[in-house]
Structure formats: C-alpha cells, structure tokens
Design a protein around this motif. Structure first.
Motif, PDB file in Angstrom:
ATOM      1  N   UNK A  18       0.651  -1.138   0.133  1.00  0.00           N
ATOM      2  CA  UNK A  18      -0.040   0.139   0.292  1.00  0.00           C
ATOM      3  C   UNK A  18       0.952   1.359   0.025  1.00  0.00           C
ATOM      4  N   UNK A  19       1.827   1.138   0.746  1.00  0.00           N
ATOM      5  CA  UNK A  19       2.969   2.360   0.781  1.00  0.00           C
ATOM      6  C   UNK A  19       3.369   2.590  -0.803  1.00  0.00           C
ATOM      7  N   UNK A  20       3.881   1.443  -1.376  1.00  0.00           N
ATOM      8  CA  UNK A  20       4.456   1.483  -2.471  1.00  0.00           C
ATOM      9  C   UNK A  20       3.474   2.147  -3.772  1.00  0.00           C
ATOM     10  N   UNK A  21       2.161   1.592  -3.452  1.00  0.00           N
ATOM     11  CA  UNK A  21       1.095   2.169  -4.384  1.00  0.00           C
ATOM     12  C   UNK A  21       0.709   3.343  -4.256  1.00  0.00           C
ATOM     13  N   UNK A  22       0.576   3.847  -3.008  1.00  0.00           N
ATOM     14  CA  UNK A  22      -0.279   5.163  -2.610  1.00  0.00           C
ATOM     15  C   UNK A  22       0.824   6.314  -3.163  1.00  0.00           C
ATOM     16  N   UNK A  23       1.865   6.303  -2.774  1.00  0.00           N
ATOM     17  CA  UNK A  23       2.607   7.547  -3.084  1.00  0.00           C
ATOM     18  C   UNK A  23       2.812   7.664  -4.763  1.00  0.00           C
ATOM     19  N   UNK A  24       3.273   6.677  -5.520  1.00  0.00           N
ATOM     20  CA  UNK A  24       3.415   7.019  -7.015  1.00  0.00           C
ATOM     21  C   UNK A  24       2.145   6.874  -7.393  1.00  0.00           C
ATOM     22  N   UNK A  25       1.215   6.238  -7.150  1.00  0.00           N
ATOM     23  CA  UNK A  25      -0.048   6.223  -7.975  1.00  0.00           C
ATOM     24  C   UNK A  25      -1.142   7.120  -7.587  1.00  0.00           C
TER      25      UNK A  25
END
Length: 508
Positions: free
Chosen positions: A371-378
């Motif tokens: 979720x952390x990797x998804x939420x910042x760039x996407x």
C-alpha cells in the motif's frame, strides 16, 4: 519464539504467488473503494465477498484478499478528505481538519504522502500489537465455558453502540432484529421448523452473505443514487510532491503515539477506528500545544488521525480472531466470511486453522508495504477516480454484487432475497438504525443460543450458572457498563468531536 515461528509459517502462506497476487489486487481495489466518499471498508469487503466465492478461493486466500481490501480502504479514505473536504468514511473525518487546509495552500501532494506514511506506520504498529496480544488472549479464552461465552456475547451486544454511537436504543433494536433473523430455520436441538413459512430455502436459515451484500452494498448503492448521482466533483489539483525528510522525521513521534492509541481503541469492543482517529488527533493537539498549528494545515494534524484509524483497524482484528467477537463493522463482515468458509473464529482457530490466522497477519504486514508503494507513486490515478461521475461507477459495482451472488448458488431466489435485504437496509438506515448490530445478531445468535443451552444442561436448568464464575460475573458487569456508558459518555464525546471540527479554521 513460538510466535516468531508461527509468523514465519504465515509468511510462507502469504508469499505464495497466488496469495501475493490477491493481496496486491485487494490493496489496489480497497484503495479505490476507500477513495469514494461514503463507501468505506465495510462496504468494500461486502462487495468483494461474492467474488471470493465465485473464484472458489481457499479460506486463507479469501481472507488475505478481504483483509487487503480492508487495509486498502482505510488508506483510500484519506484522499477525498484531503482534496474534497469530504471524509471517505467516518474515521477519515478528522483528517479533513488539517489535510484540506494543506491542499488549499498548494500542499495536496505533501498531505497525501504524509497520510500514506502515517497510515503505514499506524497499521504496522497495530499489526505488531496483534502479533503480540492475540496469541495470549487466545490462550486465556481457552478457559471459557458455555456460561462465560454467553456473557461474552452479551458484552459484544452491550458495547455495540460504542461511545460514539448516535442512539444506543436503536442499536439495541438492530441487535434484536439480527437475533430474530438468526432463529429462522430448523432448530438443531429439537428439529423444529422456525419461521420458515413452508419455504424450502429457509430450512437452513438465512445466508449471511446475502444479508451482508444486501444490507451493506445494495443499500449503499441506493443511497449513492439518491444523494450523489450526477457529475463528478471539482477538487484541488495535486501538484509536485515536495515533502521534505525533515517533516517526516518530525512527525514520527506523532505517528507512534497515534498508532498505539488507535490500536487500543480498536481492541475495545464497539470503539473502533472513529474513536482511534479522534483521540489520536485531540490528544496530540493537546500534547504539542503551542508548538503546533493544528487546523491550519499542520502535517502532524494529518499524521495523527491517519495513524490512529489504521492502528485501530488492526486492533479490531484481535477480538475477532481470538474470541469470535468483531471489534468493528468491517470485522463483523470478515467474521461472516470465516463462518461461511466453515472456519470457526475463536481461541481454537490458532491451533486448528493456524495457517489462516498467521497467513492473514503476515499478509497485513506485506500489504502495508504494498500500500505504501502503491499510494505515493499512484496517487494521481486514485485522485482521477474521484472525478468520474457515479453514473459510470454504479453499474460496475452492482454487476460485481449480482454476478457474485448468483455464481454462489445459481438461484434467482437468492438475488431477490439480496434485493429485499438491500431495500430493508435502505429503509432502516433512513430511520438511522445501524446495520452492524443486525449482522452481528445473525452471526452470534446461533452460538449464543447453543452456549445458553449447554450451560443450562450442565446446571440442570439453574440460571444462576450464567453468572456463577468470577469471570462470567466480570463480563456481565462490563456488559452493564457498556449499556449505560453510551448514554453518559457518548453525547459528551460527540459534542467534543463537533466542537473540534467547528473550531478549526478550515475555509472553502
């Protein structure tokens, strides 16, 4: 050491390619659902339950999918709070106080990034608390007898209103409705038909899944059509991310305190993420005092409630997994899923279904990283979803619910029954009668009846066995307090929450 070994076994389950794929899918879909104002995690999980059955997923994969949706929806709820000043769900309400002012100052990207990091921190703290507390509580629960379990179920119903509940009496009415529905079918003890009206489909009782999808998903769609149909919303644009490491480091103590407070609130029956978010924000504001600018766009004012509500979401899994008593509306839906998969939640689940329990816990840890990797760039992609008119989104959500339910039993009767529950849910919500107590009544009613029967058989019909042991008596006392406190503390807390929102200088 034993817990660490169980956790390693859980990672072995969660890291299989199939389970990892469903964790990623669940986190992504959950974030999308959480970003839509009004849907929230309970509705998101309810909508995805039929899909889990349609795909024929094994219990551990199904639970990994749904808990990932749960975690993702908790993350996604902050997006509309920050950009539209409209909470995605009730726990995200406190995020509006500083998130929206930050967005108005051109710091929307920073607010969204800070909320994602705080959500990760709060959920990580909550999951660690789950790992440490759940096994110990499960071992303690093994000492429960039928009388103690009956008292525990009474405690669950007594605290349903929670200290943030609007009307405790309506909560009691909803619980009674749920208990009444749970009696439909053939009585296992006597073989007597109860309220079946000669309809063969009702002999086995009313399916939890039909009720959940109807009461949550379909009724929410009816509200969505009534209140939000039309064009998308105009929102503040998200600029380039300029969040400095100094601001993240300054917010770390805030995230830690918020995560711990949120976890404690989540473990308490009936409290949940709304209380976790509120106490994390208000106590942090008091603790920082003049060192903060809460209500004016302080990043720590975003970090505190986000860490609090995500810590609470993990904490709410503790009573569900160890005692079979949900700590929130979403965990009530997850409890129904477990029961439908022929898995009995409670202390024995840690020995009989250890792969499911520890696989879900490991998936939460992995899901938080995803979720952390998804939420910042996407975040730009999730933001664009909010500008899509509901007239395009509603048919897709409805299709998932209908196709999923039909694929389970291939029965048109079930579709009509689901629609009936949806209409009933819409009417009850218009009357401000909550849905969660109805579901909990349906879920706990059979076990409650069974434990009452066992206790009376053991005591040869002596009702005093229900409060004879010190543990049972303590549970009854706490249940009594749970019925009384909402009338005393609830109005005071709601007054404080309204005052906190009104006094913040947020401008449109």
């Amino acid at each position: 050491m034993e817990t660490l070994q169980f956790l390693m076994d859980g990672f072995a389950v969660a890291l299989t390619p199939t389970n990892l794929m469903f964790a990623l899918f669940g986190a992504f879909i959950g974030t999308l659902i959480g970003a839509l104002p009004g849907l929230g995690p309970a509705n998101g999980v309810a909508i995805l339950i039929p899909l889990a059955f349609t795909l024929g997923l094994p219990p551990e994969t199904a639970m990994i999918l749904l808990t990932s949706v749960y975690a993702g929806a908790m993350y996604g709820g902050r997006i509309s709070s920050i950009l539209l000043n409209i909470p995605g769900d009730e726990p995200a309400m406190m995020t509006c106080l500083d998130g929206y002012p930050m967005a108005q100052k051109g710091k929307a990207a920073e607010a969204l990034a800070m909320s994602a990091i705080a959500s990760f921190a709060g959920s990580l703290i909550g999951t660690i608390g789950l790992i440490l507390l759940a096994p110990a509580l499960a071992k303690f629960a093994l000492t429960f007898g039928p009388a103690e379990y009956f008292a525990l179920f009474m405690l669950a119903f007594a605290t349903l209103g929670g200290i943030t509940g609007k009307n405790p009496m309506k909560t009691v009415i909803a619980a009674v409705i749920g208990l009444m529905i749970s009696t439909v079918g053939i009585d296992i003890a006597t073989g007597t038909q109860r309220y079946t009206f000669g309809i063969l489909k009702l002999y086995e009782g009313i399916d939890f899944i039909l009720a959940i999808v109807g009461l949550f998903a379909i009724s929410e769609l009816l509200f969505f059509i009534e209140e939000r149909a039309g064009a998308g919303r105009k929102m503040i644009k998200v600029g380039k991310l300029m969040l400095r490491p100094k601001e993240i480091i300054a917010a770390i103590p805030t995230m830690f305190r918020g995560g711990v407070l949120g976890f404690i609130a989540g473990v308490l029956p009936g409290a949940g993420a709304s209380l976790g978010s509120f106490i994390s924000y208000t106590l942090e504001k008091q603790y920082l005092g003049k060192k903060s600018h809460f209500g004016e766009g302080d990043p720590r004012g975003v970090a505190a409630p986000e860490a609090g509500n995500n810590g609470a979401s993990s904490g709410a899994l503790v009573p569900m997994l160890t005692l079979g008593v949900p700590g929130s509306g979403t965990t009530a839906v997850l409890l129904a899923m477990l029961i439908s998969l022929n898995v009995t939640p409670g202390p024995l689940m840690f020995t009989q279904n250890a792969d499911i329990v520890w696989g879900v816990i490991a998936a939460l840890l992995i899901g938080n990283v995803i979720l952390l990797l998804l939420n910042i760039p996407m975040v730009g992609f999730f933001v664009k979803l909010l500008s899509v008119p509901p007239m395009y989104l509603l048919p897709m959500v409805t299709m998932v619910a209908f196709v999923g339910i039909y694929s389970i039993s291939h029965s048109t009767f079930d579709l009509y029954f689901m629609i009936a529950f949806g209409v009933a849910g819409y009417i009850l919500r218009k009357l401000e009668i909550p849905m969660v107590p109805i579901i909990l009544g349906m879920l706990l009613g059979p076990e409650m009846e069974k434990n009452l029967g066992h206790a009376l058989v053991i005591s040869d019909g002596d009702w005093s066995i229900l409060w004879a042991s010190p543990l049972a008596l303590a549970l009854w006392i706490v249940a009594g307090l749970g019925l009384i406190l909402p009338y005393i503390v609830g109005p005071l807390l709601r007054k404080r929450m309204r005052a906190a929102i009104k006094e913040e200088p947020t401008s449109d």
